[in-house]
Design a protein around this motif. Structure first.
Motif, mmCIF file in Angstrom:
data_model
loop_
_atom_site.group_PDB
_atom_site.id
_atom_site.type_symbol
_atom_site.label_atom_id
_atom_site.label_comp_id
_atom_site.label_asym_id
_atom_site.label_seq_id
_atom_site.Cartn_x
_atom_site.Cartn_y
_atom_site.Cartn_z
ATOM 1 N N SER A 104 -52.087 -65.605 10.808
ATOM 2 C CA SER A 104 -51.386 -66.525 11.621
ATOM 3 C C SER A 104 -51.296 -67.268 11.502
ATOM 4 N N ASP A 149 -36.567 -67.094 14.665
ATOM 5 C CA ASP A 149 -35.549 -67.081 13.797
ATOM 6 C C ASP A 149 -34.807 -68.389 13.022
ATOM 7 N N GLN A 201 -37.864 -70.083 12.287
ATOM 8 C CA GLN A 201 -38.293 -70.379 10.856
ATOM 9 C C GLN A 201 -37.062 -70.946 9.853
ATOM 10 N N LEU A 234 -41.684 -69.942 3.512
ATOM 11 C CA LEU A 234 -42.494 -69.501 4.185
ATOM 12 C C LEU A 234 -43.809 -68.948 3.878
ATOM 13 N N ASP A 261 -47.004 -66.007 3.527
ATOM 14 C CA ASP A 261 -47.158 -65.062 4.404
ATOM 15 C C ASP A 261 -47.736 -65.528 5.154
ATOM 16 N N LYS A 285 -44.946 -66.821 8.186
ATOM 17 C CA LYS A 285 -44.161 -65.115 8.126
ATOM 18 C C LYS A 285 -44.687 -63.655 9.032
ATOM 19 N N ASN A 286 -46.599 -63.887 9.237
ATOM 20 C CA ASN A 286 -46.949 -63.284 9.836
ATOM 21 C C ASN A 286 -46.888 -64.154 11.456
ATOM 22 N N SER A 312 -43.711 -62.960 12.711
ATOM 23 C CA SER A 312 -43.194 -61.583 13.467
ATOM 24 C C SER A 312 -44.254 -61.975 13.813
ATOM 25 N N LYS A 358 -49.009 -56.498 6.516
ATOM 26 C CA LYS A 358 -48.082 -55.988 6.276
ATOM 27 C C LYS A 358 -48.029 -53.893 7.353
#
Length: 169
Positions: A27, A57, A60, A70, A72, A75-76, A79, A146
């Motif tokens: 992350s 958001d 992002q 992005l 992964d 994205k992590n 999240s 995920k």
């Protein structure tokens, strides 16, 4: 934040630390995504200071506009920032999860109903156990990023729905 709004800052909010979340998944904002170190650090700081999921958001969207889709790991990161906001809102101070399970640590002023936690342990003792007064251990496998993000998100959603009734004096 309180000072900017012309309010008196509360000692509790100044002393409260951010919820820690370690899901043992990548992350970050990779070097090959944002080359400039200081720019990368400024995005980390902005993400850490978000107060709503919408703020995350927006960052992002800005990252995608400036640097492309992005990776992964980014994205992590987003999240996890959103999970942190949900956890802080209901009084969870720490979440630690791995492929085999993990621990949810409740703050002293958690909003999660203790009767719900007791019910979890009674109904599924092979999965849930208390460790000390405020740590809920769980044994639920989540082999990849995920599934681990989904697991913690589902747990937080369930904890949010099962909040203790407010004390009426």
């Amino acid at each position: 934040k309180a000072l900017k709004e012309g309010k008196q800052p509360s000692l509790d909010s100044m002393l409260s630390k951010q919820t820690e979340i370690d899901l043992r998944i990548p992350s970050l904002l990779p070097e090959d995504y944002i080359f400039d170190v200081s720019l990368r650090l400024s995005f980390y700081k902005r993400i850490a200071s978000c107060s709503t999921a919408n703020d995350v958001d927006e960052i992002q969207v800005e990252l995608i506009d400036r640097f492309g889709l992005l990776p992964d790991a980014a994205k992590n990161l987003a999240s996890i920032a959103k999970l942190r906001l949900k956890a802080e809102k209901i009084g969870i101070s720490r979440i630690d999860a791995s492929a085999e399970g993990g621990v949810v640590e409740f703050s002293d002023n958690t909003k999660v109903d203790p009767m719900f936690i007791i019910g979890l342990m009674q109904q599924q003792p092979q999965i849930y156990k208390m460790e000390g007064a405020n740590k809920l251990k769980f044994k639920i496998k989540s082999s990849d990023s995920k599934s681990r993000l989904q697991l913690i998100s589902s747990m937080l959603a369930e904890f949010s729905r099962k909040q203790a009734p407010a004390n009426i004096h």
